[in-house]
Design a protein around this motif. Structure first.
Motif, PDB file in Angstrom:
ATOM      1  N   UNK A  75       0.458  -1.288   0.118  1.00  0.00           N
ATOM      2  CA  UNK A  75      -0.349   0.381  -0.282  1.00  0.00           C
ATOM      3  C   UNK A  75       0.864   2.086  -0.033  1.00  0.00           C
ATOM      4  N   UNK A  76       1.636   1.434   0.555  1.00  0.00           N
ATOM      5  CA  UNK A  76       2.799   2.831   0.921  1.00  0.00           C
ATOM      6  C   UNK A  76       3.540   2.424  -0.907  1.00  0.00           C
ATOM      7  N   UNK A  77       3.672   1.657  -1.131  1.00  0.00           N
ATOM      8  CA  UNK A  77       4.521   1.823  -2.972  1.00  0.00           C
ATOM      9  C   UNK A  77       5.499   0.851  -2.651  1.00  0.00           C
ATOM     10  N   UNK A  78       5.899   0.655  -2.530  1.00  0.00           N
ATOM     11  CA  UNK A  78       7.147  -0.938  -2.258  1.00  0.00           C
ATOM     12  C   UNK A  78       6.887  -2.129  -3.064  1.00  0.00           C
ATOM     13  N   UNK A  79       7.694  -2.485  -4.079  1.00  0.00           N
ATOM     14  CA  UNK A  79       7.364  -3.570  -4.627  1.00  0.00           C
ATOM     15  C   UNK A  79       8.890  -4.504  -3.981  1.00  0.00           C
ATOM     16  N   UNK A  80       7.520  -5.596  -4.353  1.00  0.00           N
ATOM     17  CA  UNK A  80       8.634  -6.768  -3.740  1.00  0.00           C
ATOM     18  C   UNK A  80       8.679  -8.262  -5.405  1.00  0.00           C
ATOM     19  N   UNK A  81       9.199  -8.649  -5.638  1.00  0.00           N
ATOM     20  CA  UNK A  81       9.242  -9.591  -5.966  1.00  0.00           C
ATOM     21  C   UNK A  81       9.375 -11.127  -5.102  1.00  0.00           C
ATOM     22  N   UNK A  82       8.225 -12.048  -5.428  1.00  0.00           N
ATOM     23  CA  UNK A  82       8.637 -13.280  -5.176  1.00  0.00           C
ATOM     24  C   UNK A  82       8.614 -14.665  -5.905  1.00  0.00           C
ATOM     25  N   UNK A  83       9.140 -15.550  -5.575  1.00  0.00           N
ATOM     26  CA  UNK A  83       9.182 -16.983  -6.547  1.00  0.00           C
ATOM     27  C   UNK A  83       8.190 -17.633  -5.930  1.00  0.00           C
ATOM     28  N   UNK A  84       7.161 -18.178  -6.773  1.00  0.00           N
ATOM     29  CA  UNK A  84       6.363 -19.023  -5.833  1.00  0.00           C
ATOM     30  C   UNK A  84       6.311 -20.431  -6.611  1.00  0.00           C
TER      31      UNK A  84
END
Length: 222
Positions: free
Chosen positions: A88-97
């Motif tokens: 919600x604050x604009x941070x982006x995280x890339x996850x491997x699922x």
């Protein structure tokens, strides 16, 4: 919450309790499956970050170049996909699922747009400690509007801002088909009952006439 695939598709992520056998989702996710139940852990020492469960139709959206002409099956269990989460604050995280389990259902939205993970894992990823979405299933979809009016006062007591999304409004064509089907069945039942009643009346009338003739003959014979 939502995750974005490399192909630009949006996945709706739902955190559920895979061990709760009383939920509606449990019945859907266990009709026909491939693989094992996803873990509730966020891994740091593996080639992937966490495990999830998807519908057989979703694989076509997240890997369009590889599986465009087919649905997922047991051969897709264990593959890893990259998904991006925007906070919600604009941070982006890339996850491997890792796709630990795949289910088959006739529900289009669930099979093609939803990624299921453990609710504790969903809380850890988003930092949320309370649900952001509540799904309510009604036995009769035609009364969904009435149910909305009943639960709205309850929501206003606990939440300053809320939004009610009625499935029946988005699937009005299906609701109309269900309504027409019910009316048609009722009309057929009425017509069938009327035809049976007329048939019984004819049989009884014929029987009475025959008995009347027999009684008359017996009286004439004394």
């Amino acid at each position: 919450f939502s995750l974005f695939s490399n192909s630009g598709n949006i996945l709706i992520v739902k955190g559920i309790d895979f061990e709760d056998t009383s939920t509606h989702y449990y019945k859907i996710l266990n009709r026909r499956t491939f693989g094992n139940t996803p873990s509730e852990k966020l891994f740091e020492s593996k080639d992937y970050d966490f495990e999830g469960e998807i519908g057989a139709g979703l694989i076509r959206n997240i890997r369009p170049n590889e599986t465009y002409h087919r649905y997922a099956d047991e051969s897709d269990v264990g593959i890893t996909i990259s998904l991006t989460y925007s906070s919600p604050i604009g941070e982006k995280n890339v996850y491997k699922v890792r796709l630990e389990k795949i289910f088959v259902t006739d529900n289009f939205v669930i099979r093609s747009k939803v990624l299921f993970i453990d609710y504790r894992l969903a809380q850890e990823i988003t930092g949320l400690t309370m649900p952001t979405n509540l799904d309510i299933k009604v036995n009769n979809p035609l009364i969904s509007e009435t149910v909305n009016k009943e639960i709205e006062p309850l929501l206003s007591d606990y939440f300053d801002e809320y939004f009610i999304k009625d499935w029946s409004l988005e699937n009005n064509d299906i609701i109309n088909i269900i309504y027409v089907e019910k009316v048609s069945v009722l009309i057929i039942q009425i017509i069938t009952a009327f035809a049976i009643a007329i048939g019984l009346m004819n049989v009884l009338s014929f029987s009475v006439k025959e008995k009347t003739k027999q009684v008359g003959i017996l009286k004439a014979m004394g």
